[in-house]
Design a protein around this motif. Structure first.
Motif, PDB file in Angstrom:
ATOM      1  N   UNK A  36       4.031  -4.356   2.153  1.00 16.78           N
ATOM      2  CA  UNK A  36       4.631  -3.159   1.559  1.00 16.78           C
ATOM      3  C   UNK A  36       3.679  -2.533   0.552  1.00 16.78           C
ATOM      4  N   UNK A  38       3.900   0.727  -2.369  1.00 18.98           N
ATOM      5  CA  UNK A  38       4.745   1.777  -2.947  1.00 18.98           C
ATOM      6  C   UNK A  38       3.932   2.542  -3.979  1.00 18.98           C
ATOM      7  N   UNK A  39       4.334   3.775  -4.228  1.00 17.81           N
ATOM      8  CA  UNK A  39       3.717   4.482  -5.353  1.00 17.81           C
ATOM      9  C   UNK A  39       4.710   5.479  -5.895  1.00 17.81           C
TER      10      UNK A  39
ATOM     11  N   UNK B   8       4.969  -8.801  -5.788  1.00 18.64           N
ATOM     12  CA  UNK B   8       4.779  -7.359  -5.779  1.00 18.64           C
ATOM     13  C   UNK B   8       4.108  -6.995  -7.089  1.00 18.64           C
ATOM     14  N   UNK B  10       1.721  -4.035  -9.329  1.00 18.85           N
ATOM     15  CA  UNK B  10       1.075  -2.744  -9.493  1.00 18.85           C
ATOM     16  C   UNK B  10      -0.435  -2.989  -9.488  1.00 18.85           C
ATOM     17  N   UNK B 174      -0.070   2.158  -7.551  1.00 18.05           N
ATOM     18  CA  UNK B 174       0.609   1.693  -6.342  1.00 18.05           C
ATOM     19  C   UNK B 174       1.042   0.249  -6.561  1.00 18.05           C
ATOM     20  N   UNK B 175       2.074  -0.160  -5.836  1.00 21.45           N
ATOM     21  CA  UNK B 175       2.482  -1.562  -5.860  1.00 21.45           C
ATOM     22  C   UNK B 175       2.351  -2.127  -4.464  1.00 21.45           C
ATOM     23  N   UNK B 176       2.059  -3.410  -4.408  1.00 24.68           N
ATOM     24  CA  UNK B 176       1.805  -4.033  -3.113  1.00 24.68           C
ATOM     25  C   UNK B 176       2.097  -5.512  -3.219  1.00 24.68           C
TER      26      UNK B 176
END
Ligand code: SF4
Ligand code: SF4
Lengths: 173, 608
Positions: A36, A38-39, B8, B10, B174-176
């Motif tokens: 996944x 996200x931003x 998860x 940043x 962004x997070x991943x």
């Protein structure tokens, strides 16, 4: 290996819990064994401006969703449709926090959240609602596991209650 | 997933984690979007893993850079982080550090902000790295940014050279899902080996150090570990190649997939844009007829390819300013590969609500008092939340950290010969004052300039996430430091007029301002400083202690909207239908400041 690919946007204004909803979706993806990215808009956004976050689940590399590519849109207020609808695919599913009908799926998440204890939990109601309709990559169970894992102890009960209002599961803790 | 620690994160957290895992022992930073969370994350991870590490919010980027560099001289791994314009402040130690080199691995994280989203320029730090002759990594996602921290330390130690990691806003924020490891325990004892030719390096040593530096860069350009990665096509478009780096590479990768072109055209990811791998340059020039370079924000790879066939910024296929969003990259790819445009709908006009100072923000009160006290005034200001004062005409300039005080001097002398010159009221935040305001103040006092300086002291660095300032006396890890007080600094700088005031009491602030103006214009006058002191409301503990009033707008409201246009509290909104203004209960913090703004006396407050 799971080949699910889903692009989701969460749209709202500062203070509506866009960031928390986004985090929840990201954790739920990990819970489901998916990659996944996200931003979200940062900086001045926290001073009350419009916020949109992008969630890309599956084998993506870029954290951003291109215009016309989102499969799912969660709109925490209806006004934002005019700003962020352009990100949606023609066939994308749009969930809006409103009691006004339109070309989208909607539920009065703010009203239900107030009922569950606090308007700030409208984000969780809307998420629950989207999960119920089968529009999201994750199951209600996966989402609830994540809510239990990442909510602060003070918020946990409210969050679960609000989420279940959304899924229509009246069975509360 | 049993024992695998995946989280998860940043981008900024991933980099903070990377530093801790690499056994970095000294890490200094100055906050600035998009880099601010790196240090906060490192503090958390160092605690979690019990890593031994000195972590500090330095007073500015130059100080952070120099302190960290000295730690590297002792053989320890050290790092420094800042936003791109912070590197302008640290340019002096940065440029020279390439010549003198390092001992323990030294990593500089310079976070760029193409767009820009919240910066005064969209400069490309990779260009700065090339200017300094310092290698630079360009990550495409958070997980890669973390992995590159390790590569950067290793490269730095192999060649005794500072190494830059240049993430952009999209990578930082962004997070991943990122996997974590336990920190290396390097346990290096500090050992500073004296070497005047190197650590003092007077001009006569520089040509030799420069020769060495050139040699290092030559060798790094031959390291196959940093040769761009190729995602090979099936030769159906064999004369085409796309060369990309950073998040622009990620966009290109996803786009080729969307366009049904992945696996058809050769796509290269450049992970080390400077120095660009030597053989790679040769290979590209000999193998392809059509070459597209996609990178943010300036042409760093493009200019190293030294080939006029290259398409990109020089040919206009890639716009020469602004962020390379997926939409922009899509257009370039379609043109380059000569495929029909997927859709031609113009991008939706993204016009959201404009940001404004928080409801009850003490800066708003201070600004309202300043502009109503001096309707003819000139108002130089600076960088921070308080720049939002521009929304209601309360500031006139904003340039770079600390500039407003020097600008006050400039304005003063420009108007000095005039009859009845305007009042000059300079406003600066407390953190900005510590960062770069002090030399400007010393200069102003010494030069006999006369203006009013209002220090907006909210006891924090609110813009970037409320990092404590030296005056607060709390260090990055939460331990106590020695507080350095602003009034003491002012006195030491030779300021003779110092007053303090809570801006919530706008009448009191206004009379202080008039008093200050009289002082500036008096025979013995000089710089008059007013410390406008009230904590930032985002600091929960401080906000909890303040009096909350019940504020209402009565029938007397005529809908003149003075309060909206001149004061702009987000809790005040127009009810157009009713022709009046109403208070949004959810936003109002009950500060009561708006009461003195309404000319009709329609806003009333009472104690709850
Ligand atoms: S509250 Fe006062 S200032 Fe605001 S619109 Fe009404 S009359 Fe005008
Ligand atoms: S009291 Fe007035 S100025 Fe203060 S937050 Fe409420 S509306 Fe805004």
């Amino acid at each position: 290996m799971n080949h699910i690919k889903q692009q989701i946007i969460v749209s709202g204004v500062g203070g509506q819990g866009v960031v928390f909803a986004t985090r929840l979706l990201a954790e739920a993806a990990m819970e489901a064994g998916l990659n996944v990215l996200t931003s979200e808009d940062h900086g001045m956004a926290m001073r009350g401006g419009t916020v949109v976050s992008h969630v890309k689940v599956g084998a993506f590399r870029s954290p951003l969703i291109r215009r016309g590519q989102a499969d799912v849109g969660l709109f925490l207020n209806r006004e934002n449709l005019s700003v962020h609808r352009g990100l949606m695919k023609g066939a994308g599913r749009i969930f809006v926090n409103t009691d006004l009908p339109g070309e989208y799926l909607h539920c009065d998440a703010t009203g239900l959240a107030k009922d569950a204890g606090a308007v700030v939990a409208a984000n969780l109601v809307l998420l629950g609602y989207a999960v119920r309709t089968g529009g999201l990559f994750c199951t209600a169970k996966q989402a609830e596991n994540v809510i239990m894992r990442i909510s602060s102890p003070r918020q946990l009960e409210l969050n679960l209650k609000a989420f279940r209002r959304g899924t229509g599961d009246r069975h509360e803790m | 997933m049993p024992s695998k620690d995946e989280r998860i994160m940043m981008g900024n957290e991933a980099m903070g984690r990377g530093l801790v895992e690499c056994g970095c022992e000294f890490f200094a930073a100055y906050p600035g979007t998009p880099s601010s969370e790196i240090l906060t994350a490192a503090v958390g991870f160092a605690k979690e893993t019990e890593a031994k590490m000195h972590l500090e919010w330095s007073v500015n980027e130059k100080v952070a850079y120099e302190a960290s560099l000295a730690a590297s001289y002792t053989g320890k791994r050290s790092a420094v982080a800042m936003k791109q314009v912070g590197l302008n402040v640290a340019a002096d130690p940065f440029m020279r550090s390439a010549y003198l080199g390092t001992k323990g691995g030294f990593v500089l994280i310079a976070a760029d902000d193409p767009g820009p989203h919240s910066s005064q320029t969209e400069q490309d730090s990779r260009f700065f790295a090339r200017f300094a002759k310092i290698p630079v990594f360009d990550p495409a996602c958070p997980a890669e940014a973390k992995a590159m921290i390790r590569q950067a330390f290793e490269l730095s130690e192999k060649y005794e050279i500072p190494v830059m990691l240049r993430p952009t806003t999209r990578v930082c924020h962004a997070r991943q899902n990122v996997s974590c490891d336990q920190p290396d325990s390097l346990n290096r004892a500090p050992y500073f080996e004296k070497n005047p030719g190197r650590w003092i390096a007077t001009p006569q040593f520089i040509p030799e150090l420069h020769r060495l530096l050139n040699e290092k860069i030559e060798k790094i350009a031959e390291e196959d570990a940093y040769r761009p990665r190729c995602f090979t096509g099936d030769k159906s478009k064999k004369e085409f190649s796309i060369i990309a780096s950073g998040v622009a590479f990620a966009h290109a990768y996803d786009l080729l997939d969307d366009l049904g072109l992945s696996g058809k055209v050769d796509l290269y990811q450049v992970t080390l844009p400077y120095p660009l791998h030597k053989d790679f340059i040769e290979q590209i020039r000999s193998q392809y007829e059509k070459i597209l370079v996609i990178e943010e924000t300036y042409p760093v790879i493009e200019t190293q390819l030294l080939d006029l066939r290259v398409q990109g910024r020089r040919t206009g296929l890639i716009p020469n300013r602004g962020e390379l969003t997926p939409d922009v990259v899509q257009k370039a790819l379609e043109q380059f590969l000569d495929v029909p445009p997927a859709d031609t709908a113009p991008p939706a006009a993204v016009k959201g609500k404009r940001p404004s100072l928080c409801a009850g923000c003490p800066h708003r009160a201070a600004y309202y008092a300043i502009k109503t006290t001096f309707p003819r005034g000139i108002f130089p200001s600076d960088i921070g939340c308080y720049t939002l004062g521009m929304n209601f005409g309360a500031i006139d300039t904003c340039h770079c950290m600390g500039a407003c005080i020097s600008q006050g001097t400039g304005f003063y002398f420009a108007y000095a010969g005039e009859e009845n010159p305007p009042a000059i009221v300079v406003s600066i935040g407390d953190s900005t004052f510590f960062h770069a305001g002090i030399p400007g103040l010393i200069n102003a006092v010494f030069q006999k300039a006369r203006f009013i300086l209002v220090i907006l002291d909210n006891a924090t660095t609110a813009m970037t996430g409320n990092q404590p300032t030296p005056q607060v006396g709390i260090r990055a890890d939460g331990s106590l430091g020695n507080p350095v007080l602003i009034p003491d600094i002012l006195k030491a700088c030779g300021v003779r007029f110092i007053r303090e005031c809570d801006p919530y009491d706008m009448d009191a602030l206004s009379s202080r301002l008039r008093e200050a103006d009289r002082y500036c214009r008096s025979e013995e006058g000089g710089i008059a400083v007013i410390i406008s002191r009230h904590p930032c409301l985002l600091d929960r503990s401080a906000a909890g202690t303040q009096l909350v009033l019940a504020v209402e707008i009565t029938e007397d409201c005529t809908g003149c909207e003075e309060c909206l246009n001149e004061f702009e509290c987000p809790a005040l909104t127009a009810d157009k239908a009713a022709g009046r203004v109403v208070i949004d209960e959810n936003l109002c913090v009950g500060c009561g400041v708006c009461v003195s703004v309404c000319p009709m006396g329609a806003i009333v407050a009472r104690e709850k």
